[in-house]
Design a protein around this motif. Structure first.
Motif, short mmCIF file in Angstrom:
data_model
loop_
_atom_site.label_atom_id
_atom_site.label_comp_id
_atom_site.label_asym_id
_atom_site.label_seq_id
_atom_site.Cartn_x
_atom_site.Cartn_y
_atom_site.Cartn_z
N ALA A 45 0.88 -1.29 -0.10
CA ALA A 45 -0.07 -0.11 -0.22
C ALA A 45 0.88 1.14 -0.10
N HIS A 46 1.93 1.48 0.68
CA HIS A 46 3.05 2.25 0.64
C HIS A 46 3.41 2.74 -0.60
N SER A 47 3.90 1.73 -1.31
CA SER A 47 4.40 1.79 -2.51
C SER A 47 3.71 2.21 -3.55
N ARG A 48 2.23 1.61 -3.42
CA ARG A 48 1.07 2.08 -4.45
C ARG A 48 0.80 3.55 -4.39
N THR A 49 0.67 3.92 -3.04
CA THR A 49 -0.22 5.30 -2.77
C THR A 49 0.89 6.35 -2.35
N GLY A 50 2.10 5.99 -1.86
CA GLY A 50 2.93 6.89 -1.19
C GLY A 50 2.74 7.49 0.17
N TRP A 51 1.52 6.89 0.83
CA TRP A 51 1.05 7.00 2.07
C TRP A 51 2.17 6.68 3.17
N PRO A 52 2.48 7.22 4.22
CA PRO A 52 3.40 6.76 5.25
C PRO A 52 3.14 5.27 5.58
N PHE A 53 4.25 4.80 5.91
CA PHE A 53 4.05 3.44 5.81
C PHE A 53 3.64 2.91 7.38
N ARG A 94 0.09 -0.10 11.17
CA ARG A 94 -0.86 0.20 12.04
C ARG A 94 -1.99 -0.31 11.94
N ASP A 95 -2.46 0.21 10.91
CA ASP A 95 -4.19 -0.21 10.69
C ASP A 95 -4.24 -1.60 10.34
N ASP A 114 -1.34 11.51 4.75
CA ASP A 114 -0.09 12.18 4.77
C ASP A 114 0.52 12.36 6.26
N LEU A 115 -0.39 12.74 7.03
CA LEU A 115 0.16 13.35 8.45
C LEU A 115 -0.02 11.94 9.55
N GLY A 116 -0.34 10.62 8.92
CA GLY A 116 -0.37 9.55 9.69
C GLY A 116 -1.64 9.10 10.58
N LEU A 117 -2.63 9.70 10.18
CA LEU A 117 -3.93 9.33 10.95
C LEU A 117 -4.38 7.79 10.91
N PRO A 118 -4.77 7.28 11.65
CA PRO A 118 -5.18 5.85 11.73
C PRO A 118 -6.72 5.81 11.16
N GLU A 119 -7.11 4.78 10.59
CA GLU A 119 -8.24 4.66 9.73
C GLU A 119 -9.45 5.14 10.55
N PRO A 120 -9.58 4.90 11.75
CA PRO A 120 -11.04 5.44 12.37
C PRO A 120 -10.96 6.82 12.45
N GLU A 121 -9.87 7.48 12.60
CA GLU A 121 -9.81 9.05 12.33
C GLU A 121 -10.09 9.53 11.09
N LEU A 122 -9.68 8.70 10.05
CA LEU A 122 -9.84 8.91 8.56
C LEU A 122 -11.47 9.07 8.37
N SER A 123 -11.89 8.15 8.86
CA SER A 123 -13.54 8.11 8.63
C SER A 123 -14.19 9.28 9.40
N VAL A 124 -13.95 9.58 10.47
CA VAL A 124 -14.30 10.89 11.04
C VAL A 124 -13.96 12.19 10.34
N LEU A 125 -12.76 12.13 10.07
CA LEU A 125 -12.26 13.20 9.10
C LEU A 125 -13.18 13.47 7.68
N GLU A 126 -13.36 12.22 6.88
CA GLU A 126 -14.08 12.08 5.84
C GLU A 126 -15.74 12.64 6.22
N TYR A 127 -16.19 12.23 7.05
CA TYR A 127 -17.71 12.76 7.33
C TYR A 127 -17.68 14.17 7.83
N ALA A 128 -16.68 14.43 8.73
CA ALA A 128 -16.63 15.84 9.06
C ALA A 128 -16.47 16.96 7.79
N ALA A 129 -15.52 16.31 6.92
CA ALA A 129 -15.51 17.18 5.72
C ALA A 129 -16.40 17.24 4.74
#
Length: 421
Positions: free
Chosen positions: A169-177, A182-183, A273-288
């Protein structure tokens, strides 16, 4: 370049293992053919039960994974010792996985990374078990000790698979390893534990009662897979509901078309990019998605929905009204908190609120600004890092835009730390 090399290295290692396994198996023949055919059929059926559509699952074919790992760790059949080796395990699993992936391949779906993970995981488990078993090292092991041995090997294999999955996933997306790993590790106690338990029970049962154990112990995992698919479908429906509510401001003419969707997508990229875990990313998506819902309380719409240019007091009022609306929708207290606090001073905000504020401001500044808009918007955001916007979020946004090829000037440069202007 390093990211790409890791991707190539994993694919090359899997391809080399497959090539060697197929060659050796072809030259030496198949040992214990009934066992090989039975496990091959189980793996193929497991792959065929993968969802053909709908939201992606972390382990789309748990039955295929359990069958593959079980075959790698099986040491007997109905009281008789088996003698297949590492190469045969890999060859059978690869052939069965490819057969079961035909529907996905016919529709043009990507299955290569899935196969790489399966090959490396099965190869690891087989290397740890089969050579020692064929030498008789485990002949004196029985009862709980042998069962614990299989479980320990399966846990190590699942952990190894989590590292490979994160690296791919890191090599495909460039997101932090690290956040990706952790996810993956957080998912191990869930579906990973079911796969480990089923794989161990299958290997033990086949050694005692024979191949009839395979269909019997497949049923619980099939039911688990069905439950996971329903859960994923419910989450997808919930997300679609949130997205539909977020479009209310667009339909009413308060915000430009697609604004909430663009802010949500870019916010998630910055969060990763900032390394948020998956649950926080879901909260971030809904809030955005719902960050502008408070504008529905305004009598006169803000021109182009550009709340970033409003006075701080009015921004806070809209944010608080938006949070109250979100609480009524049942989207969750965390989502409502992010919406409410997006107008607070950034040192007092949670990370998700900082991200939404920066991305929303960027999206508003860049609309209709022409080819140089991204560079100008980033420069304005940097100038505001003294009090309005979190510096680390602005820099993460710049990195994301650079990777997307958005914030590049005609000469190929962008504004950012270490970059030429």
């Amino acid at each position: 370049m390093t990211v790409r090399r890791s991707h190539v290295a994993l694919h090359f290692a899997a391809a080399l293992l497959v090539a060697v396994s197929l060659f050796v198996t072809f030259m030496t023949g198949v040992e214990d053919r009934p066992v090989a055919l039975a496990f091959g059929a189980l793996v193929a059926v497991g792959e065929l039960t993968r969802p053909q559509s709908g939201p992606p699952l972390r382990e789309a074919a748990p039955l295929g994974a359990a069958g593959s790992l079980s075959y790698a760790l099986v040491g007997g059949h109905a009281g008789h010792s088996t003698h297949h080796g590492v190469t045969q395990v890999v060859a059978v699993v690869v052939a069965a996985s490819l057969l079961g992936s035909v529907p996905q391949l016919a529709r043009g779906q990507a299955v290569l990374d899935h196969l790489v993970r399966r090959v490396l995981a099965v190869g690891f488990a087989a290397v740890c078990f089969q050579p020692l078993h064929n030498r008789g090292v485990f002949d004196g092991w029985s009862g709980p000790a042998y069962a614990l041995l299989l479980l320990a090997l399966l846990v190590l294999t699942v952990l190894c698979d989590a590292v490979v999955a994160a690296a791919l996933a890191h090599s495909r997306t460039g997101w932090p390893f690290t956040p990706l790993l952790r996810d993956e590790l957080r998912a191990v106690p869930g579906i990973g534990s079911a796969v480990c338990a089923t794989g161990a029970v299958m290997a033990l049962a086949v050694a005692v009662v024979g191949l009839w154990a395979l269909p019997v112990f497949s049923v619980p995992l099939l039911l688990t897979q069905l439950s996971l698919r329903r859960y994923a479908a419910v989450r997808a429906t919930y997300r679609q509901t949130i997205a539909s509510l977020a479009r209310a401001t667009e339909i009413a003419g308060y915000t430009p078309a697609g604004h909430a969707r663009r802010v949500a997508a870019l916010s998630q990229a910055v969060g990763r990019d900032l390394g948020l875990p998956e649950p926080e990313l879901s909260v971030l998506e809904y809030a955005a998605l719902m960050h502008d819902i408070g504008q529905l309380s305004l009598v006169d719409p803000v021109p182009a929905g550009a709340t970033a240019e409003l006075p701080a007091a009015q921004q806070r009022r809209i944010a608080l009204l938006g949070g109250a609306v979100v609480r009524q929708t049942g989207a969750g207290a965390q989502v409502a908190t992010v919406v409410e606090r997006q107008a607070d001073p950034y040192p007092e905000q949670p990370v998700a609120a900082r991200i939404v504020r920066v991305v929303n401001a960027y999206e508003e500044k860049v609309q209709g600004s022409g080819p140089g808009g991204p560079l100008t918007a980033l420069e304005e955001l940097r100038l505001g890092t003294g009090g309005e916007y979190a510096p680390e979020v602005v820099e993460a946004l710049a990195r994301v835009l650079w990777n997307m090829g958005v914030a590049r000037s005609a000469s190929g440069a962008v504004v950012g730390d270490g970059w030429a202007v």
